[in-house]
Design a protein around this motif. Structure first.
Motif, PDB file in Angstrom:
ATOM      1  N   LEU A  57      -2.487   3.732   7.378  1.00 53.77           N
ATOM      2  CA  LEU A  57      -2.492   3.914   5.933  1.00 53.77           C
ATOM      3  C   LEU A  57      -1.606   2.880   5.253  1.00 53.77           C
ATOM      4  CD1 LEU A  57      -3.607   5.977   3.796  1.00 53.77           C
ATOM      5  CD2 LEU A  57      -1.415   7.143   3.987  1.00 53.77           C
ATOM      6  N   LYS A  58      -0.463   2.588   5.864  1.00 57.32           N
ATOM      7  CA  LYS A  58       0.490   1.667   5.260  1.00 57.32           C
ATOM      8  C   LYS A  58       0.201   0.209   5.579  1.00 57.32           C
ATOM      9  CE  LYS A  58       4.505   4.697   4.858  1.00 57.32           C
ATOM     10  NZ  LYS A  58       5.956   4.819   5.097  1.00 57.32           N
ATOM     11  N   ARG A 113      -0.368   6.298  -0.021  1.00 54.20           N
ATOM     12  CA  ARG A 113      -0.834   4.915  -0.214  1.00 54.20           C
ATOM     13  C   ARG A 113      -0.507   4.408  -1.607  1.00 54.20           C
ATOM     14  NH1 ARG A 113      -6.424   3.107   2.185  1.00 54.20           N
ATOM     15  NH2 ARG A 113      -5.027   2.439   3.857  1.00 54.20           N
ATOM     16  N   GLN A 119       3.087   3.612  -1.698  1.00 52.10           N
ATOM     17  CA  GLN A 119       3.324   2.420  -0.901  1.00 52.10           C
ATOM     18  C   GLN A 119       3.051   1.171  -1.707  1.00 52.10           C
ATOM     19  OE1 GLN A 119       4.511   2.312   2.076  1.00 52.10           O
ATOM     20  NE2 GLN A 119       4.148   0.231   2.738  1.00 52.10           N
ATOM     21  N   SER A 120       1.951   1.169  -2.440  1.00 47.96           N
ATOM     22  CA  SER A 120       1.586  -0.025  -3.186  1.00 47.96           C
ATOM     23  C   SER A 120       2.552  -0.288  -4.327  1.00 47.96           C
ATOM     24  CB  SER A 120       0.161   0.122  -3.741  1.00 47.96           C
ATOM     25  OG  SER A 120       0.083   1.211  -4.646  1.00 47.96           O
TER      26      SER A 120
END
Length: 367
Positions: A285-286, A323, A326-327
């Motif tokens: 996912l990362k 996600r 994370q972005s």
């Protein structure tokens, strides 16, 4: 060269002073991973946000675990006033910590200094009684022995731990992540992201990231069947093997299998298998642009809703939010340095950033 603010304005706070206590056989990569973000913070901001000093017990040179000899700035007896102390450990930590080290660290704690450690340096803090009641990280080779020796400290397998005025990192490049988080707290996430890009560091890891502790190290050599079962699980994440089949592969009963997991891994086999699949999903996912549907499939989940439910229950956040966060938080781009840092006397932080981009190397450590 670091860009220091030679004409500091009255409202600009004094640079934070950090002492790195070098123990015999400390690991050089951990020291560099902790020092270099401070140097780059100064360079990119255009002002002296941090100062650092290396210390040894007597002020005499000390050898790192790779044999390189480092001459410190000072000894413990003439150390300057510090805002924080970070203990740098390495090989054979139990025999590297002296009574003098412990006494000096206890004095620093009483005087209100922030304390930290990298690699196996947490052993020294724990030995001095300075990690009782604190979450802390240590290199996985020292994990089991510290848990046994210091039951009052909450030893975790995380890459790093920041708990109140204690900051500990497991070693290798993990101190880099820890220092970037501390710099981000003090001077803004944008500066931390810019430092990360200068080091070509694609993702700043967080406190929820764990070391990959070799199961062989955790179990020793006495449980070959359990190690074999876990290896089978790790090799079959996309199409999980039924637990009865796993038991059959290593010639144990299903009941024996469950007992092994409960005794040595403190959970059921199915729970452990699920954890492996979720950790793999989080990595993908990362680190990839795979869709949530694809992630669910390659990690062995029968449906996306089931995957999302399990992910949320284990990590406390849905995969889509993970996600999205994370972005936002880990985009490493050349971003503007915060306005409050853009006031050097002779140049702007933008100029400092441009000069830094043109430097041929970022590998020096001021020792």
């Amino acid at each position: 060269m670091s860009q220091f603010n030679q004409g500091a304005q009255p409202q600009i706070p004094a640079p934070r002073s950090i002492g790195f206590l070098l123990l015999d056989n400390f690991t050089l990569i951990s020291l560099a991973s902790a020092v270099e973000p401070l140097r780059m913070a100064n360079q990119l901001s255009g002002k002296e946000l941090y100062r650092w000093h290396t210390l040894t017990q007597s002020g005499q040179p000390v050898k790192a675990s790779d044999g390189l000899q480092i001459t410190p700035d000072v000894g413990l007896h003439n150390a300057p006033v510090l805002d924080a102390v970070i203990v740098c450990g390495g090989v054979d930590i139990q025999h590297s910590v002296t009574r003098e080290h412990l006494h000096w660290l206890q004095i620093q704690a009483r005087q209100g200094r922030k304390l930290g450690a990298v690699c196996t340096g947490s052993w020294a803090l724990a030995k001095a009684g300075l990690l009782d009641g604190y979450d802390c990280s240590v290199h996985w080779e020292c994990l089991a022995s510290m848990q046994e020796a210091f039951p009052r400290a909450a030893i975790t397998p995380r890459l790093f731990s920041i708990d109140r005025n204690r900051s500990t990192a497991s070693g290798g490049t993990a101190p880099l992540d820890m220092m970037l988080h501390l710099i981000g707290r003090e001077h803004g996430r944008e500066l931390a992201a810019a430092i990360s890009e200068m080091f070509i560091y694609e993702r700043i890891r967080n406190e929820q990231d764990h070391q990959r502790v070799p199961l062989k190290h955790m179990l020793g050599t006495n449980q070959p069947k359990l190690q074999e079962i876990v290896a089978l699980m790790e090799a079959n994440l996309e199409e999980p093997i039924d637990l009865d089949e796993l038991a059959c592969y290593v010639d144990v009963s299903r009941r024996q299998l469950e007992r092994l997991f409960q005794k040595y891994l403190h959970c059921s086999p199915s729970r452990y298998y699920l954890k492996l699949r979720l950790i793999r999903a989080r990595q993908l996912l990362k680190q990839t642009s795979m869709s949530i549907i694809e992630l669910a499939s390659v990690c062995g989940f029968v449906s996306t809703p089931h995957f999302s439910k399990c992910y949320r229950e284990y990590f406390g956040i849905p995969p889509r939010d993970e996600r999205a966060g994370q972005s936002l938080s880990n985009v490493v781009a050349l971003v503007p340095v915060p306005d409050e840092l853009m006031q050097p006397a002779s140049s702007t932080a933008k100029d400092a950033l441009n000069r830094a981009q043109g430097e041929s190397t970022f590998a020096s450590v001021r020792l």
